[in-house]
Design an enzyme around this catalytic site. Structure first.
Site, PDB file in Angstrom:
ATOM      1  N   ALA A   1       0.858  -1.184   0.000  1.00  0.00           N
ATOM      2  CA  ALA A   1       0.000   0.000   0.000  1.00  0.00           C
ATOM      3  C   ALA A   1       0.888   1.225   0.000  1.00  0.00           C
ATOM      4  O   ALA A   1       2.110   1.134   0.110  1.00  0.00           O
ATOM      5  CB  ALA A   1      -0.928  -0.006   1.223  1.00  0.00           C
TER       6      ALA A   1
ATOM      7  N   GLY B   1       1.229   4.919   2.012  1.00  0.00           N
ATOM      8  CA  GLY B   1       0.783   5.721   3.136  1.00  0.00           C
ATOM      9  C   GLY B   1       1.251   7.151   3.021  1.00  0.00           C
ATOM     10  O   GLY B   1       1.880   7.551   2.033  1.00  0.00           O
TER      11      GLY B   1
ATOM     12  N   GLY C   1       4.977   7.395   2.546  1.00  0.00           N
ATOM     13  CA  GLY C   1       5.624   6.629   1.483  1.00  0.00           C
ATOM     14  C   GLY C   1       5.042   5.249   1.309  1.00  0.00           C
ATOM     15  O   GLY C   1       3.993   4.909   1.829  1.00  0.00           O
ATOM     16  N   TRP C   2       5.778   4.442   0.538  1.00  0.00           N
ATOM     17  CA  TRP C   2       5.323   3.101   0.199  1.00  0.00           C
ATOM     18  C   TRP C   2       5.531   2.130   1.348  1.00  0.00           C
ATOM     19  O   TRP C   2       6.448   2.271   2.153  1.00  0.00           O
ATOM     20  CB  TRP C   2       6.057   2.602  -1.046  1.00  0.00           C
ATOM     21  CG  TRP C   2       5.541   3.219  -2.307  1.00  0.00           C
ATOM     22  CD1 TRP C   2       6.069   4.271  -2.984  1.00  0.00           C
ATOM     23  CD2 TRP C   2       4.367   2.829  -3.021  1.00  0.00           C
ATOM     24  NE1 TRP C   2       5.309   4.581  -4.081  1.00  0.00           N
ATOM     25  CE2 TRP C   2       4.247   3.696  -4.131  1.00  0.00           C
ATOM     26  CE3 TRP C   2       3.394   1.841  -2.836  1.00  0.00           C
ATOM     27  CZ2 TRP C   2       3.212   3.601  -5.042  1.00  0.00           C
ATOM     28  CZ3 TRP C   2       2.366   1.724  -3.743  1.00  0.00           C
ATOM     29  CH2 TRP C   2       2.276   2.599  -4.840  1.00  0.00           C
ATOM     30  N   ILE C   3       4.680   1.116   1.373  1.00  0.00           N
ATOM     31  CA  ILE C   3       4.771   0.034   2.352  1.00  0.00           C
ATOM     32  C   ILE C   3       5.013  -1.248   1.570  1.00  0.00           C
ATOM     33  O   ILE C   3       4.272  -1.561   0.623  1.00  0.00           O
ATOM     34  CB  ILE C   3       3.498  -0.071   3.194  1.00  0.00           C
ATOM     35  CG1 ILE C   3       3.274   1.228   3.965  1.00  0.00           C
ATOM     36  CG2 ILE C   3       3.577  -1.239   4.158  1.00  0.00           C
ATOM     37  CD1 ILE C   3       1.930   1.318   4.630  1.00  0.00           C
TER      38      ILE C   3
ATOM     39  N   LYS D   1       8.272   0.076   5.915  1.00  0.00           N
ATOM     40  CA  LYS D   1       7.635   1.357   5.639  1.00  0.00           C
ATOM     41  C   LYS D   1       8.713   2.335   5.214  1.00  0.00           C
ATOM     42  O   LYS D   1       9.593   2.700   5.989  1.00  0.00           O
ATOM     43  CB  LYS D   1       6.892   1.865   6.875  1.00  0.00           C
ATOM     44  CG  LYS D   1       6.262   3.230   6.673  1.00  0.00           C
ATOM     45  CD  LYS D   1       5.602   3.707   7.965  1.00  0.00           C
ATOM     46  CE  LYS D   1       5.076   5.109   7.798  1.00  0.00           C
ATOM     47  NZ  LYS D   1       4.511   5.630   9.048  1.00  0.00           N
TER      48      LYS D   1
ATOM     49  N   ASP E   1      -3.756  10.324  15.446  1.00  0.00           N
ATOM     50  CA  ASP E   1      -4.489  10.122  14.192  1.00  0.00           C
ATOM     51  C   ASP E   1      -5.326   8.850  14.239  1.00  0.00           C
ATOM     52  O   ASP E   1      -5.265   8.011  13.345  1.00  0.00           O
ATOM     53  CB  ASP E   1      -3.508  10.070  13.016  1.00  0.00           C
ATOM     54  CG  ASP E   1      -4.219  10.192  11.662  1.00  0.00           C
ATOM     55  OD1 ASP E   1      -5.307  10.790  11.626  1.00  0.00           O
ATOM     56  OD2 ASP E   1      -3.681   9.678  10.674  1.00  0.00           O
TER      57      ASP E   1
END
Length: 799
Positions: A209, A211, A214-216, A232, A337
């Site tokens: 995914a 986020g 950045g990319w996961i 991550k 969050d």
């Protein structure tokens, strides 16, 4: 703007989120692959609100205000011979944001998930009380995205939040470039591909995914049994803000270890393939499951589009999440969050992910990452920085979004719809009040401790489960003791009427539970030894103590109220309020004092406010029910009595109260049904049956011979002593005789209390019972009266 794709929603998408339901479109979830919920990064752009924070100071008190003039007038009206003093309970009586002694420890840690002892396809959450469908563990390899692309609508500058990478005409948007507003470089291209080795240990399989930071990526840990891990990465190697956020996250998360929070394993670096600049990656455990948001969307897709998650399941998720937040808060960390996207259920376990927004409570410099619809309103006004209450506000908003449909972003971005417009909130008043306290616009009125909120939410869950399952879910309160049955009348014909009448002001105040003694009070152990003292002994014992503590003054207040010395009680309460400003128990004892002196309307208002503050507690509901009954608000009283009795059958006064209301409303069968639910093991079972017999044997209410027969059979079963049984039997028999004289006819060969149910049979029975009572009488006048009564009822014979 485009039409929202969430089933049943008519909103439109703007900046990646629907203006009505607050969710990202369903296609965005699908585009990011099955594991989109694994993105542990904060939102960027308009969804994030980076700004310097302000340290959270001491939690303010929560205010409810009986004005000084009203209190002075109350003292003047009710002193009743006591010396009259002015009692300005310093300025205003306020309720602290903290719920009080005993409500914190254990509440957060008591809601752990547990596994059933037998094989089942359902898990148990919410202190082991709620069954939820298991979410199967996903094979990590199946979660890898085939085409890792960030949708244009989700591309924002990581520095200023400006839209970047958008298409123009037929030309697609750039995945790499520079922000036109601030010049910061952006890149939405994965930096790692299948087969890359990060840190010489983690072999990358692909993207899961994208986020906010950045990319996961999914990878295997070649040094530890090829276990699955998640990497991550940063938004892009040239983004200084992302570097700082990642470094901060690394420092925080190395301290975090909790079963409900994703585990941080390591931190590793890998050079950017284009620039050669090392980029940092956080290594986390792989959590294979679905986010709460995904579960909600799935439920809507399977139905009409208006479906929500079951309320008991939502509350269970909330309790598990509060455990995790309480742990973070105990470590001096704020989550910042919280939202349904950031909570994953895997099999029967709940985990918080997306820890990119975590920050220390005393951090006033780091940017704050939050999400619209879940962030506190003062944050948008540049108010105080992140606080514990802000985290708990987000939990309240998430509970609302998951449990009922409403215009989340457009009409109610910082509020909840009116209770009367939401059937779920109409059905569960305590849940409504808990949500409104958690999300109150006034910071002082919110929850300020995850343990307190979990404690109240657990009480609400017990009420909800009692209603859904039709069986009580009792548990000891961490704030109150049980009912005080001192002075409850013994079973008998005269006392049956007392049980069916409203308690006197003094009886009502004495009946209510008392707040528990704070174990941290210096005199706590000493005061527990006073519990067996009578009031006339207790008052001098308390006043003789050399150094009065807050708990000493509270116990003295209660004792003086019981003794009817209201002016002195207010003196003691005033001193307590000065010693412990903002404690909710000041208002509790003020409400009890008002109840004990017949100021029912004032008591009603204060119990109602205490209910707002302690929505999961039974005691405020019971006080509110008694006060409402006395001012004629029968529907409100019945609702509160029903909630109390349905949840906990140890509060038998609620059963009597509900029966009284039903009789006043003319619903005799409902009153009988309530009294019949008092369990045989209850110390007031006989009193309840006595009252039930009295209801059955009232000529104005009896409908046929069966009522009298049932009353007689119940009387024979409850095992009263001889005199009490005879007195209650005479009431049943006299009522039956009146019914027969009015034209009633019992079936042939029907018996009542051992004799034929005919006029002669009833008269013979009455004659025998009155003579038995006369034999036991201690005074001559009473004996002659009973004999005369027997003679007048004796059937006429020829002898």
């Amino acid at each position: 703007m485009t039409q929202c794709t969430t089933p049943g929603c008519r909103g439109r998408i703007e900046d990646g989120f629907c203006g009505v339901c607050g969710l990202a479109p369903v296609d965005a979830v699908a585009a990011s692959g099955p594991q989109a919920s694994l993105r542990p990064g904060p939102l960027s752009g308009p969804q994030a609100s980076p700004r310097p924070g302000v340290p959270s100071g001491p939690q303010p008190s929560f205010g409810a205000v009986p004005p000084r003039e009203a209190l002075d007038q109350w003292l003047t009206d009710t002193s009743g011979g006591d010396s009259v003093h002015s009692h300005p309970i310093s300025g205003n009586v306020k309720l602290s944001g903290r719920s009080g002694p005993g409500s914190i420890a254990g509440a957060v840690n008591s809601g752990g998930s547990s596994r059933s002892s037998r094989r089942s396809d359902r898990g148990m959450l919410g202190a082991g009380m709620v069954e939820v469908p298991l979410v199967p563990y996903r094979d990590p390899a199946e979660a890898v995205m085939a085409n890792p692309v960030v949708a244009e609508k989700n591309r924002f500058c990581g520095n200023c939040g400006e839209r970047v990478g958008r298409s123009r005409g037929d030309q697609p948007g750039r995945t790499e470039g520079f922000c036109r507003k601030c010049g910061t470089q952006f890149s939405f291209t994965p930096k790692l591909v299948n087969g890359d080795q990060v840190g010489g240990q983690y072999e990358v399989l692909g993207c899961l995914a994208h986020g906010g930071l950045g990319w996961i990526y999914l990878a295997r840990d070649r040094n530890v049994n090829d276990r699955w891990v998640v990497l991550k990465g940063l938004l892009n190697a040239g983004d200084a803000e992302a570097h700082k956020a990642a470094a901060a996250e690394r420092a925080f998360l190395s301290e975090v270890e909790h079963p409900n929070i994703v585990k941080i394993i390591n931190f590793s670096q890998h050079p950017d393939p284009r620039t050669g600049i090392p980029g940092g990656h956080i290594v986390m455990e792989y959590v294979g499951g679905k986010s709460l948001r995904e579960l909600l969307i799935e439920r809507r897709e399977q139905g009409t589009g208006d479906e929500v998650l079951p309320v008991d399941q939502v509350i269970a998720y909330g309790l598990e999440s509060l455990r995790a937040l309480g742990y973070l808060h105990s470590k001096g960390l704020l989550y910042c969050d919280f939202k349904p996207d950031n909570v994953i259920q895997s099999e029967e376990q709940i985990k918080l992910i997306d820890l990119g927004g975590v920050r220390r409570m005393d951090d006033t410099l780091s940017p704050v990452y939050t999400t619209p619809g879940y962030r506190v309103p003062e944050e948008e006004l540049r108010g105080p920085g992140p606080t514990i209450s802000a985290d708990l506000y987000s939990v309240g908003r998430a509970l609302a979004v998951l449990s009922f449909r409403f215009s989340f972003m457009r009409e109610h971005p910082h509020s909840l719809p009116p209770r009367e417009s939401v059937p779920l909130l109409q059905r569960y008043e305590s849940f409504d009040r808990l949500l409104r306290r958690a999300t109150h616009l006034d910071i002082e009125r919110r929850f300020h401790d995850a343990g307190d909120m979990a404690d109240q939410l657990t009480g609400v869950l017990r009420e909800v489960l009692s209603d859904l399952q039709g069986a009580p879910h009792p548990a000891p309160s961490s704030l109150f003791g049980g009912e005080n049955f001192t002075g409850v009348p013994e079973a008998g014909t005269h006392n049956a009427d007392r049980m069916l009448g409203p308690p006197s002001p003094t009886e009502a105040a004495t009946l209510l539970p008392s707040p528990l003694i704070d174990p941290a009070d210096p005199a706590a152990q000493h005061l527990r030894g006073f519990s067996s003292l009578a009031v006339d002994e207790l008052v001098p014992a308390l006043r003789a103590m050399p150094a009065p503590t807050p708990e000493t003054r509270l116990m003295l207040t209660r004792a003086l109220l019981t003794a009817g010395r209201h002016g002195e009680a207010m003196d003691a309460l005033q001193k307590f309020a000065e010693a412990v400003p903002g404690d909710w128990r000041t208002m509790w004892y003020l409400a009890v004092a008002e109840l004990s002196t017949g100021r029912f309307r004032e008591a009603r208002e204060h119990f109602d406010e205490l209910y707002d503050h302690l929505p999961g507690e039974i005691a405020p509901k019971l006080g509110l029910a008694i006060a409402c009954e006395r001012v004629g608000e029968h529907e409100t009283a019945a609702r509160q009595y029903q909630t109390v009795w349905g949840t906990d059958h140890s509060f038998v006064s609620a059963a009597f109260g509900l029966a009284r209301i039903r009789l006043a409303q003319g619903d005799r069968s409902a009153a009988i049904a309530v009294l019949d639910t008092v369990p045989e093991l209850s110390s007031l079972y006989v009193q309840a049956q006595t009252a039930l017999i009295a209801v059955l044997a009232t000529p104005q209410r009896a409908t046929d011979a069966g009522d009298f027969v049932q009353a007689g059979r119940r009387l024979e079963r409850i095992g009263l002593d001889g005199e009490s049984a005879d007195r209650l039997a005479t009431r049943v028999l006299e009522a039956a005789l009146g019914w027969l004289d009015a034209g009633g006819r019992a079936p042939e060969r029907q018996s009542l209390l051992g004799d034929r149910f005919t006029e002669d049979g009833v008269r013979t029975n009455l004659d025998r019972r009155y003579r038995a009572l006369a034999y036991r009488a201690t005074g001559a006048a009473e004996r002659y009266e009973l004999v005369d009564k027997a003679n007048s009822l004796r059937p006429v014979t020829l002898l």
